[in-house]
Design an enzyme around this catalytic site. Structure first.
Site, PDB file in Angstrom:
ATOM      1  N   LYS A 158     -15.790 -43.407  20.790  1.00  0.00           N
ATOM      2  CA  LYS A 158     -16.243 -42.302  20.075  1.00  0.00           C
ATOM      3  C   LYS A 158     -16.607 -42.607  18.777  1.00  0.00           C
ATOM      4  CE  LYS A 158     -15.331 -37.330  20.333  1.00  0.00           C
ATOM      5  NZ  LYS A 158     -16.659 -36.654  20.976  1.00  0.00           N
TER       6      LYS A 158
HETATM    7  N1  PPE Z   1     -19.514 -37.250  26.116  1.00  0.00           N
HETATM    8  C1  PPE Z   1     -19.868 -37.001  24.748  1.00  0.00           C
HETATM    9  C2  PPE Z   1     -21.029 -37.865  24.280  1.00  0.00           C
HETATM   10  C3  PPE Z   1     -19.143 -36.112  23.956  1.00  0.00           C
HETATM   11  O1  PPE Z   1     -19.472 -36.421  22.862  1.00  0.00           O
HETATM   12  C4  PPE Z   1     -18.121 -35.433  24.429  1.00  0.00           C
HETATM   13  C5  PPE Z   1     -17.153 -34.556  23.486  1.00  0.00           C
HETATM   14  C6  PPE Z   1     -17.774 -35.563  25.886  1.00  0.00           C
HETATM   15  C7  PPE Z   1     -18.759 -36.272  26.893  1.00  0.00           C
HETATM   16  C8  PPE Z   1     -16.800 -34.866  26.366  1.00  0.00           C
HETATM   17  O2  PPE Z   1     -15.409 -35.675  26.372  1.00  0.00           O
HETATM   18  P1  PPE Z   1     -14.013 -34.736  26.100  1.00  0.00           P
HETATM   19  O3  PPE Z   1     -14.275 -33.707  24.717  1.00  0.00           O
HETATM   20  O4  PPE Z   1     -13.170 -35.806  25.708  1.00  0.00           O
HETATM   21  O5  PPE Z   1     -13.947 -33.861  27.363  1.00  0.00           O
HETATM   22  N2  PPE Z   1     -17.853 -33.974  22.481  1.00  0.00           N
HETATM   23  C9  PPE Z   1     -17.150 -33.595  21.386  1.00  0.00           C
HETATM   24  C10 PPE Z   1     -17.797 -33.244  20.316  1.00  0.00           C
HETATM   25  C11 PPE Z   1     -18.916 -32.246  20.253  1.00  0.00           C
HETATM   26  C12 PPE Z   1     -19.808 -32.140  19.053  1.00  0.00           C
HETATM   27  O6  PPE Z   1     -20.836 -31.542  18.992  1.00  0.00           O
HETATM   28  O7  PPE Z   1     -19.131 -32.588  17.883  1.00  0.00           O
HETATM   29  C13 PPE Z   1     -16.433 -32.487  21.629  1.00  0.00           C
HETATM   30  O8  PPE Z   1     -16.514 -31.631  22.650  1.00  0.00           O
HETATM   31  O9  PPE Z   1     -15.287 -32.242  20.997  1.00  0.00           O
END
Ligand code: PPE
Length: 306
Positions: A158
């Site tokens: 990330k």
């Molecule tokens: N893909 C991406 C690219 C992503 O950023 C997230 C989380 C996910 C999948 C889902 O991952 P998880 O949260 O572990 O289920 N995105 C984070 C950031 C959003 C933002 O706008 O800032 C979040 O949901 O916290």
């Protein structure tokens, strides 16, 4: 968004919100050399608890690895700092944003001379794509921007800098009148949303793109796979999904910490199913919200009490 936020934890101290600043010559500002997490704390029936904190911490340290970035605080220190911050802010539920970044040192792309700073902020964050989206679903469009391959930027990390891809996809979706984007990978198959993973329902079974499709290994994705399997669904989680399969899906939904479980009601103006939250999505979303409201015994290890 940050109204009422009083303090931020920064490199071992709680500092006033206004003082949580950094130098303009910070390495991360120039080259995107940071890693972050997004976590939610829920006001459960058993008290305030952070959802899947251990898994988020695992990913935080793993995200830093490819960049030779040593996070100068251990798990216990970050856990204590975060829980204490939530208590100090007096929040029963909130979004938690840990960040580690290369600060002010020499510039030039080699990051190793720049010190690593670590911060944690918390604030209330409601439904990511709107309260209505959770019920009615969102209208999304396939982006003309492709997701970078994990041979270009490690997609299981990330990394702050990598999020310019999400920024571009979101801007495009919004300027074309859609709530969110779906981004295809270099092969032209489905990767994910700008901040969400994607699930497809077909003939009562669930499909979600595999980790080699240039996606973040989402923790909500993992949770939804477990919940769906516990509900008796067959889940295929190592598949490729083509663009065409999106249009003919029975149901589609996004998962993410911020987005939670958000139904998708159309893709590129093609109505999905009945054009609202489908029955399988509804069952999984209901169970997901039950779990985070009740913190039941069966999922007790998903919760870290504040
Ligand atoms: N893909 C991406 C690219 C992503 O950023 C997230 C989380 C996910 C999948 C889902 O991952 P998880 O949260 O572990 O289920 N995105 C984070 C950031 C959003 C933002 O706008 O800032 C979040 O949901 O916290």
């Amino acid at each position: 968004m940050f109204e009422g936020v009083e303090e931020v934890w920064m490199d071992g101290e709680f500092v006033d919100f206004e003082d949580a600043t950094t130098h303009v010559l910070s390495h991360a500002l120039h080259y995107g050399t940071g890693v972050f997490e997004g976590v939610r704390c829920y006001d459960t029936a058993k008290g305030s608890a952070v959802f899947r904190w251990d898994e988020h911490l695992d990913r935080f340290y793993q995200s830093a690895k490819p960049y030779d970035m040593e996070i100068p605080f251990d798990r216990d220190e970050l856990t204590e700092a975060t829980l204490e911050l939530i208590r100090r802010e007096g929040l029963d539920s909130c979004y938690i944003r840990p960040l580690a970044f290369r600060g002010h040192g020499p510039l030039g792309v080699d990051p190793r001379g720049a010190p690593v700073s670590v911060t944690v902020a918390v604030w209330p964050w409601g439904a990511y794509l709107g309260e209505e989206a959770l019920e009615e679903g969102v209208d999304v469009a396939v982006s003309s921007w492709r997701k970078h391959a994990s041979s270009q930027i490690p997609t299981n990390s990330k990394t702050t800098g990598a999020y310019v891809n999400s920024v571009l996809a979101s801007l495009e979706a919004d300027s074309n009148g859609y709530v969110e984007a779906i981004v295809l990978n270099k092969e032209g198959n489905v990767a994910e949303g700008p901040g969400e993973n994607l699930f497809l329902v077909r003939d009562g079974e669930l499909y979600t793109t595999g980790l080699s499709e240039s996606i973040l290994d989402g923790i909500t994705r993992q949770s939804v796979i477990e919940i769906a399997e516990d509900l008796g669904y067959e889940v295929h989680d190592t598949v490729s999904i083509s663009r065409g399969e999106l249009y003919t899906a029975d149901e589609l939904f996004f998962t993410g910490t911020a987005a939670e479980v958000t139904p998708i009601r159309s893709v590129d103006d093609n109505v999905i199913g009945e054009g609202t939250k489908g029955p399988v999505t509804d069952e999984i979303q209901t169970k997901f919200f039950e779990v985070i409201e009740d913190a039941p015994e069966a999922y007790a290890d998903w919760f870290t009490p504040v």
